[in-house]
Design a protein around this motif. Structure first.
Motif, mmCIF file in Angstrom:
data_model
loop_
_atom_site.group_PDB
_atom_site.id
_atom_site.type_symbol
_atom_site.label_atom_id
_atom_site.label_comp_id
_atom_site.label_asym_id
_atom_site.label_seq_id
_atom_site.Cartn_x
_atom_site.Cartn_y
_atom_site.Cartn_z
ATOM 1 N N GLY A 93 0.792 -1.217 0.000
ATOM 2 C CA GLY A 93 0.000 0.000 0.000
ATOM 3 C C GLY A 93 0.826 1.271 0.000
ATOM 4 N N LEU A 94 2.100 1.171 0.421
ATOM 5 C CA LEU A 94 2.976 2.342 0.442
ATOM 6 C C LEU A 94 4.122 2.171 -0.552
ATOM 7 C CD1 LEU A 94 3.389 3.008 4.288
ATOM 8 C CD2 LEU A 94 1.844 4.151 2.689
ATOM 9 N N GLU A 95 4.532 3.286 -1.141
ATOM 10 C CA GLU A 95 5.676 3.309 -2.043
ATOM 11 C C GLU A 95 6.666 4.335 -1.493
ATOM 12 O OE1 GLU A 95 5.583 5.541 -6.014
ATOM 13 O OE2 GLU A 95 5.362 3.423 -6.590
ATOM 14 N N ALA A 96 7.941 3.946 -1.365
ATOM 15 C CA ALA A 96 8.955 4.849 -0.828
ATOM 16 C C ALA A 96 9.167 6.032 -1.767
ATOM 17 C CB ALA A 96 10.268 4.101 -0.633
ATOM 18 N N ILE A 97 9.302 7.217 -1.175
ATOM 19 C CA ILE A 97 9.644 8.424 -1.922
ATOM 20 C C ILE A 97 10.831 9.075 -1.237
ATOM 21 C CG2 ILE A 97 7.319 8.794 -2.850
ATOM 22 C CD1 ILE A 97 6.855 10.890 -0.675
ATOM 23 N N ASN A 98 11.394 10.101 -1.838
ATOM 24 C CA ASN A 98 12.563 10.770 -1.292
ATOM 25 C C ASN A 98 12.221 11.440 0.033
ATOM 26 O OD1 ASN A 98 14.853 12.218 -0.734
ATOM 27 N ND2 ASN A 98 14.995 13.179 -2.747
ATOM 28 N N ALA A 99 12.941 11.055 1.083
ATOM 29 C CA ALA A 99 12.707 11.614 2.414
ATOM 30 C C ALA A 99 13.597 12.809 2.699
ATOM 31 C CB ALA A 99 12.946 10.540 3.472
ATOM 32 N N GLY A 100 14.524 13.114 1.808
ATOM 33 C CA GLY A 100 15.467 14.199 2.074
ATOM 34 C C GLY A 100 16.722 13.657 2.728
ATOM 35 N N LEU A 101 17.508 14.535 3.283
ATOM 36 C CA LEU A 101 18.775 14.153 3.887
ATOM 37 C C LEU A 101 18.621 13.896 5.379
ATOM 38 C CD1 LEU A 101 21.059 16.841 2.227
ATOM 39 C CD2 LEU A 101 20.811 14.445 1.582
ATOM 40 N N VAL A 102 19.400 12.943 5.879
ATOM 41 C CA VAL A 102 19.510 12.721 7.312
ATOM 42 C C VAL A 102 20.739 13.494 7.760
ATOM 43 C CG1 VAL A 102 19.867 11.025 9.143
ATOM 44 C CG2 VAL A 102 18.469 10.444 7.159
ATOM 45 N N LEU A 103 20.529 14.506 8.593
ATOM 46 C CA LEU A 103 21.628 15.374 8.972
ATOM 47 C C LEU A 103 22.300 14.983 10.276
ATOM 48 C CD1 LEU A 103 20.037 18.793 7.985
ATOM 49 C CD2 LEU A 103 21.613 17.389 6.672
ATOM 50 N N GLN A 104 21.621 14.247 11.127
ATOM 51 C CA GLN A 104 22.179 13.882 12.417
ATOM 52 C C GLN A 104 22.516 12.397 12.457
ATOM 53 O OE1 GLN A 104 22.777 16.137 14.867
ATOM 54 N NE2 GLN A 104 22.059 17.699 13.453
ATOM 55 N N TYR A 112 6.834 8.023 2.395
ATOM 56 C CA TYR A 112 6.083 7.101 1.550
ATOM 57 C C TYR A 112 4.872 7.807 0.953
ATOM 58 C CZ TYR A 112 8.792 3.923 4.426
ATOM 59 O OH TYR A 112 9.828 3.308 5.081
ATOM 60 N N ARG A 113 4.462 7.330 -0.212
ATOM 61 C CA ARG A 113 3.210 7.755 -0.830
ATOM 62 C C ARG A 113 2.257 6.568 -0.724
ATOM 63 N NH1 ARG A 113 4.907 10.066 -5.067
ATOM 64 N NH2 ARG A 113 4.588 12.126 -4.222
ATOM 65 N N ALA A 114 1.020 6.840 -0.340
ATOM 66 C CA ALA A 114 -0.004 5.807 -0.247
ATOM 67 C C ALA A 114 -0.532 5.547 -1.655
ATOM 68 C CB ALA A 114 -1.128 6.266 0.679
ATOM 69 N N VAL A 115 -0.232 4.364 -2.211
ATOM 70 C CA VAL A 115 -0.544 4.095 -3.609
ATOM 71 C C VAL A 115 -1.687 3.106 -3.824
ATOM 72 C CG1 VAL A 115 1.748 4.698 -4.452
ATOM 73 C CG2 VAL A 115 1.285 2.349 -3.750
ATOM 74 N N ALA A 116 -2.016 2.312 -2.818
ATOM 75 C CA ALA A 116 -3.076 1.315 -2.988
ATOM 76 C C ALA A 116 -3.616 0.913 -1.622
ATOM 77 C CB ALA A 116 -2.533 0.077 -3.705
ATOM 78 N N PRO A 117 -4.882 0.534 -1.548
ATOM 79 C CA PRO A 117 -5.425 0.079 -0.263
ATOM 80 C C PRO A 117 -4.605 -1.090 0.277
ATOM 81 C CG PRO A 117 -7.186 0.397 -1.856
ATOM 82 C CD PRO A 117 -5.892 0.520 -2.613
ATOM 83 N N GLY A 118 -4.369 -1.088 1.555
ATOM 84 C CA GLY A 118 -3.606 -2.159 2.178
ATOM 85 C C GLY A 118 -3.202 -1.784 3.590
ATOM 86 N N THR A 119 -2.458 -2.681 4.214
ATOM 87 C CA THR A 119 -1.949 -2.462 5.567
ATOM 88 C C THR A 119 -0.452 -2.703 5.564
ATOM 89 O OG1 THR A 119 -4.044 -3.183 6.508
ATOM 90 C CG2 THR A 119 -2.150 -3.160 7.983
ATOM 91 N N THR A 147 7.307 0.386 16.237
ATOM 92 C CA THR A 147 6.445 -0.112 15.156
ATOM 93 C C THR A 147 5.205 0.767 15.046
ATOM 94 O OG1 THR A 147 5.248 -1.629 16.597
ATOM 95 C CG2 THR A 147 7.146 -2.529 15.430
ATOM 96 N N VAL A 148 4.741 0.947 13.843
ATOM 97 C CA VAL A 148 3.492 1.651 13.548
ATOM 98 C C VAL A 148 2.786 0.867 12.460
ATOM 99 C CG1 VAL A 148 2.494 3.745 12.566
ATOM 100 C CG2 VAL A 148 4.314 3.928 14.249
ATOM 101 N N THR A 149 1.481 0.706 12.587
ATOM 102 C CA THR A 149 0.689 0.052 11.562
ATOM 103 C C THR A 149 -0.020 1.144 10.765
ATOM 104 O OG1 THR A 149 0.379 -1.881 12.941
ATOM 105 C CG2 THR A 149 -1.156 -1.606 11.093
ATOM 106 N N VAL A 150 0.152 1.110 9.445
ATOM 107 C CA VAL A 150 -0.438 2.109 8.560
ATOM 108 C C VAL A 150 -1.473 1.425 7.694
ATOM 109 C CG1 VAL A 150 0.002 3.792 6.733
ATOM 110 C CG2 VAL A 150 1.733 3.383 8.508
ATOM 111 N N ARG A 151 -2.675 1.962 7.709
ATOM 112 C CA ARG A 151 -3.725 1.480 6.811
ATOM 113 C C ARG A 151 -3.883 2.516 5.711
ATOM 114 N NH1 ARG A 151 -9.248 2.280 6.310
ATOM 115 N NH2 ARG A 151 -9.357 3.463 8.245
ATOM 116 N N VAL A 152 -3.877 2.061 4.466
ATOM 117 C CA VAL A 152 -4.106 2.952 3.337
ATOM 118 C C VAL A 152 -5.555 2.768 2.938
ATOM 119 C CG1 VAL A 152 -3.501 3.533 0.955
ATOM 120 C CG2 VAL A 152 -1.711 2.801 2.565
ATOM 121 N N GLY A 153 -6.307 3.890 2.986
ATOM 122 C CA GLY A 153 -7.742 3.824 2.703
ATOM 123 C C GLY A 153 -8.121 4.606 1.473
#
Length: 153
Positions: A93-104, A112-119, A147-153
């Motif tokens: 349900g999620l597709e990775a996108i550019n998060a930017g730089l990690v500075l620390q 992530y972009r929510a691309v399709a229904p799912g968990t 941990t986090v559970t993400v539902r794409v609706g």
């Protein structure tokens, strides 16, 4: 005895209205840990899923819903001595996108972009304490799990 002013009543009404928008976390009746960034944030659709969500370490164990087409961003603040491992993703349900730089050093970030229904389950971990710097120091083998559970609706 204190007097209740209209401002106090209005503030209480807004606070209670916001409480009704929490997602069920399956935490046995406990309220989810609040995020310092207000996750999930901005814009709800008809399915009560956020158009955008921002997660932090304070969201450990939460469940969130992101609308299809929406974005989810997370930042786990770590240290060089107690770094977060890269975030793992299991589910659809999620597709990775550019998060930017990690500075620390020690931080973990992801987007992530929510691309399709799912968990999807997002997870990371880090040591509970720094590695010993001398041979006579005690070692700590415990880990802090996130941990986090993400539902794409």
């Amino acid at each position: 005895m204190r007097r209740i002013t209209p401002l106090v009543l209005a503030s209480a009404a807004l606070l209670l209205a916001g409480c009704g928008s929490q997602q069920d976390t399956g935490s046995g009746g406990r309220a989810p840990a609040p995020s310092g960034t207000g996750a999930p944030s901005a814009g709800r659709n008809a399915g009560d899923c956020a158009a955008q969500a921002t997660l932090t370490a304070a969201d450990q164990g939460r469940g969130v819903c992101v609308a299809k087409g929406g974005e989810l961003r997370l930042t786990l603040d770590g240290t060089k001595a107690r770094p977060w491992k890269p975030v793992t993703v299991s589910g659809t349900g999620l597709e990775a996108i550019n998060a930017g730089l990690v500075l620390q050093p020690g931080d973990a970030t992801a987007a992530y972009r929510a691309v399709a229904p799912g968990t999807v389950k997002l997870a990371s971990s880090r040591p509970l304490c720094p590695e010993p710097t001398a041979p006579d120091q005690a070692s700590c083998k415990g880990t802090e799990e996130w941990t986090v559970t993400v539902r794409v609706g």
